[in-house]
Design an enzyme around this catalytic site. Structure first.
Site, mmCIF file in Angstrom:
data_model
loop_
_atom_site.group_PDB
_atom_site.id
_atom_site.type_symbol
_atom_site.label_atom_id
_atom_site.label_comp_id
_atom_site.label_asym_id
_atom_site.label_seq_id
_atom_site.Cartn_x
_atom_site.Cartn_y
_atom_site.Cartn_z
ATOM 1 N N ASP A 30 4.258 27.441 -3.698
ATOM 2 C CA ASP A 30 5.579 27.903 -4.114
ATOM 3 C C ASP A 30 5.420 29.325 -4.643
ATOM 4 O O ASP A 30 4.318 29.775 -4.956
ATOM 5 C CB ASP A 30 6.127 26.990 -5.221
ATOM 6 C CG ASP A 30 7.490 27.442 -5.708
ATOM 7 O OD1 ASP A 30 8.340 27.777 -4.858
ATOM 8 O OD2 ASP A 30 7.720 27.500 -6.925
ATOM 9 N N SER A 31 6.555 30.003 -4.772
ATOM 10 C CA SER A 31 6.536 31.339 -5.361
ATOM 11 C C SER A 31 6.097 31.279 -6.823
ATOM 12 O O SER A 31 5.672 32.286 -7.372
ATOM 13 C CB SER A 31 7.932 31.940 -5.268
ATOM 14 O OG SER A 31 8.874 31.059 -5.853
ATOM 15 N N TYR B 195 10.603 35.175 -5.400
ATOM 16 C CA TYR B 195 10.657 35.581 -4.004
ATOM 17 C C TYR B 195 12.116 35.681 -3.532
ATOM 18 O O TYR B 195 12.413 36.335 -2.540
ATOM 19 C CB TYR B 195 9.965 34.551 -3.114
ATOM 20 C CG TYR B 195 8.441 34.561 -3.124
ATOM 21 C CD1 TYR B 195 7.708 35.279 -4.059
ATOM 22 C CD2 TYR B 195 7.736 33.833 -2.165
ATOM 23 C CE1 TYR B 195 6.317 35.261 -4.056
ATOM 24 C CE2 TYR B 195 6.350 33.817 -2.138
ATOM 25 C CZ TYR B 195 5.643 34.530 -3.092
ATOM 26 O OH TYR B 195 4.269 34.511 -3.064
ATOM 27 N N GLY B 196 12.986 34.972 -4.242
ATOM 28 C CA GLY B 196 14.380 34.846 -3.798
ATOM 29 C C GLY B 196 15.149 36.142 -3.739
ATOM 30 O O GLY B 196 16.205 36.229 -3.119
ATOM 31 N N CYS C 173 8.615 25.918 -1.542
ATOM 32 C CA CYS C 173 9.614 26.938 -1.875
ATOM 33 C C CYS C 173 10.710 27.005 -0.801
ATOM 34 O O CYS C 173 10.412 27.151 0.382
ATOM 35 C CB CYS C 173 8.898 28.281 -1.962
ATOM 36 S SG CYS C 173 9.960 29.647 -2.398
ATOM 37 N N ASN C 174 11.946 26.895 -1.232
ATOM 38 C CA ASN C 174 13.073 26.963 -0.281
ATOM 39 C C ASN C 174 13.154 28.340 0.365
ATOM 40 O O ASN C 174 13.429 28.461 1.567
ATOM 41 C CB ASN C 174 14.390 26.700 -1.009
ATOM 42 C CG ASN C 174 14.541 25.262 -1.429
ATOM 43 O OD1 ASN C 174 15.260 24.491 -0.802
ATOM 44 N ND2 ASN C 174 13.849 24.865 -2.482
ATOM 45 N N THR C 175 12.909 29.373 -0.429
ATOM 46 C CA THR C 175 12.993 30.739 0.094
ATOM 47 C C THR C 175 11.951 30.932 1.199
ATOM 48 O O THR C 175 12.271 31.412 2.296
ATOM 49 C CB THR C 175 12.776 31.750 -1.056
ATOM 50 O OG1 THR C 175 13.754 31.503 -2.069
ATOM 51 C CG2 THR C 175 12.873 33.177 -0.576
ATOM 52 N N GLU D 18 13.424 28.336 -16.076
ATOM 53 C CA GLU D 18 12.092 28.718 -16.547
ATOM 54 C C GLU D 18 12.079 28.897 -18.060
ATOM 55 O O GLU D 18 11.038 28.814 -18.698
ATOM 56 C CB GLU D 18 11.620 29.992 -15.844
ATOM 57 C CG GLU D 18 11.398 29.712 -14.383
ATOM 58 C CD GLU D 18 10.414 30.633 -13.712
ATOM 59 O OE1 GLU D 18 9.977 31.615 -14.335
ATOM 60 O OE2 GLU D 18 10.099 30.366 -12.539
ATOM 61 N N CYS E 254 16.858 24.872 -4.075
ATOM 62 C CA CYS E 254 15.907 25.740 -4.779
ATOM 63 C C CYS E 254 15.051 24.844 -5.664
ATOM 64 O O CYS E 254 15.563 23.889 -6.264
ATOM 65 C CB CYS E 254 16.674 26.758 -5.626
ATOM 66 S SG CYS E 254 15.624 27.760 -6.693
ATOM 67 N N THR E 255 13.767 25.177 -5.715
ATOM 68 C CA THR E 255 12.819 24.349 -6.475
ATOM 69 C C THR E 255 13.237 24.132 -7.934
ATOM 70 O O THR E 255 12.881 23.132 -8.542
ATOM 71 C CB THR E 255 11.447 25.051 -6.504
ATOM 72 O OG1 THR E 255 11.661 26.431 -6.856
ATOM 73 C CG2 THR E 255 10.757 24.950 -5.183
ATOM 74 N N HIS E 256 13.944 25.104 -8.502
ATOM 75 C CA HIS E 256 14.257 25.046 -9.935
ATOM 76 C C HIS E 256 15.469 24.185 -10.268
ATOM 77 O O HIS E 256 15.653 23.806 -11.416
ATOM 78 C CB HIS E 256 14.529 26.455 -10.457
ATOM 79 C CG HIS E 256 13.302 27.304 -10.565
ATOM 80 N ND1 HIS E 256 12.515 27.586 -9.482
ATOM 81 C CD2 HIS E 256 12.737 27.923 -11.623
ATOM 82 C CE1 HIS E 256 11.516 28.358 -9.872
ATOM 83 N NE2 HIS E 256 11.632 28.581 -11.170
HETATM 84 N N1 DGL Z 1 10.868 28.784 -5.383
HETATM 85 C C1 DGL Z 1 12.066 29.532 -5.112
HETATM 86 C C2 DGL Z 1 12.943 28.717 -4.154
HETATM 87 O O1 DGL Z 1 12.866 27.508 -4.077
HETATM 88 C C3 DGL Z 1 12.828 29.890 -6.369
HETATM 89 C C4 DGL Z 1 12.176 30.965 -7.196
HETATM 90 C C5 DGL Z 1 12.059 32.284 -6.461
HETATM 91 O O2 DGL Z 1 13.083 32.987 -6.269
HETATM 92 O O3 DGL Z 1 10.965 32.629 -6.085
HETATM 93 O O4 DGL Z 1 13.729 29.294 -3.448
#
Ligand code: DGL
Length: 271
Positions: free
Chosen positions: A11-12, A43-44, A74-76, A153, A185-187
């Protein structure tokens, strides 16, 4: 033995631990090597080219750990870098978008699906493309919610500010009468209580991590690589930065205590 190799997850940052949590619950005996690029998150808000470059560096690091499959938590990254990763590595590579899209289609009754994610995930229309490819008759409404990432976070799960920001982001989707909302999104899974309250209790929330873990299990089983071990799997965690909050927030996402965490220098990663 292929079966006893670990599963790589990246993940990012630390949000991907929400996906690792689901992987542990679906496959408790598997060893996992997790990589979080905490020095370069988020990363988003980065360009597609940068996301691909970073993802390839991380995949190389994990490939050197002798993994049997790679889970892009990571979704991004899943919305941008899967073709490049799959071109380079000949192991199962599973992202979170396709499983999340399947899950949403299973849940919706009215065919009106909302998706929330980072700016990059939404700008790439990753979920809508994947959902509409499977069923062109449904309608998909997408909305970027970038401020949810720093709030999660910060560990602000039910803070008033989260309600205010959620109201601002989600009111449009609420007015569109969706019956299913993808937490793209993971969060977002750790903010689900607030999101559920604001979007309305009848809207079904879809956590891609849950179906991703099912897909990973099926895929590893299909190729005969599930471990034979009966003991609890081990998790090795690598990150590019460890800030003072790191452990607390990571455990919040993971829902359990973390053992060892190793820091990887960016120079090593990019060499
Ligand atoms: N892990 C990213 C996602 O799921 C969220 C955090 C990021 O922007 O890197 O898209």
């Amino acid at each position: 033995m292929e079966k006893e190799k670990p599963i790589g997850v990246f993940d990012s940052g630390i949000g991907g631990m929400s996906v690792m949590k689901q992987l542990i619950s679906a496959m408790p005996n598997e060893d996992i090597v997790y990589f979080g690029d905490t020095a370069r998150v988020p990363y988003g808000s980065k360009s597609n080219a940068t996301v691909v470059e970073y993802s390839m560096q991380i995949a190389k690091f994990l490939a050197n750990k002798n993994i049997k499959a790679l889970v892009v938590a990571c979704n991004t990254v899943s919305s941008i870098a899967l073709p490049s990763l799959r071109q380079k590595y000949n192991i199962p590579i599973i992202g979170v978008i396709e499983p999340g899209a399947e899950f949403a289609l299973r849940e919706t009754k009215t065919g009106r699906i909302g998706v929330i994610g980072t700016r990059a995930t939404i700008a790439n229309n990753a979920y809508s493309k994947s959902i509409l490819k499977r069923n062109p008759k449904v309608e998909v409404f997408e909305k970027a919610c970038p401020l949810f990432v720093p709030l999660a976070e910060e560990g602000w799960l039910k803070h008033k500010a989260v309600y205010d920001i959620a109201e601002e982001y989600l009111k449009e989707l609420r007015d569109l009468n969706i019956d299913t909302l993808v937490l793209g999104c993971t969060h977002y899974p750790i903010l689900r209580e607030v999101i559920q309250e604001v979007i309305g209790k009848d809207v079904k929330l879809v956590d891609s991590g849950v179906t991703t873990a099912e897909v990973v299990r099926e895929e590893i089983d299909r190729i005969g690589f599930l471990t034979n071990s009966n003991s609890m799997g081990n998790q090795r965690i690598f990150v590019t930065d460890i800030n003072p909050n790191f452990k607390d927030v990571a455990e919040l996402f993971l829902g359990m205590k973390l053992k060892e965490i190793d820091k990887v220098d960016l120079e090593t990663l990019t060499a």
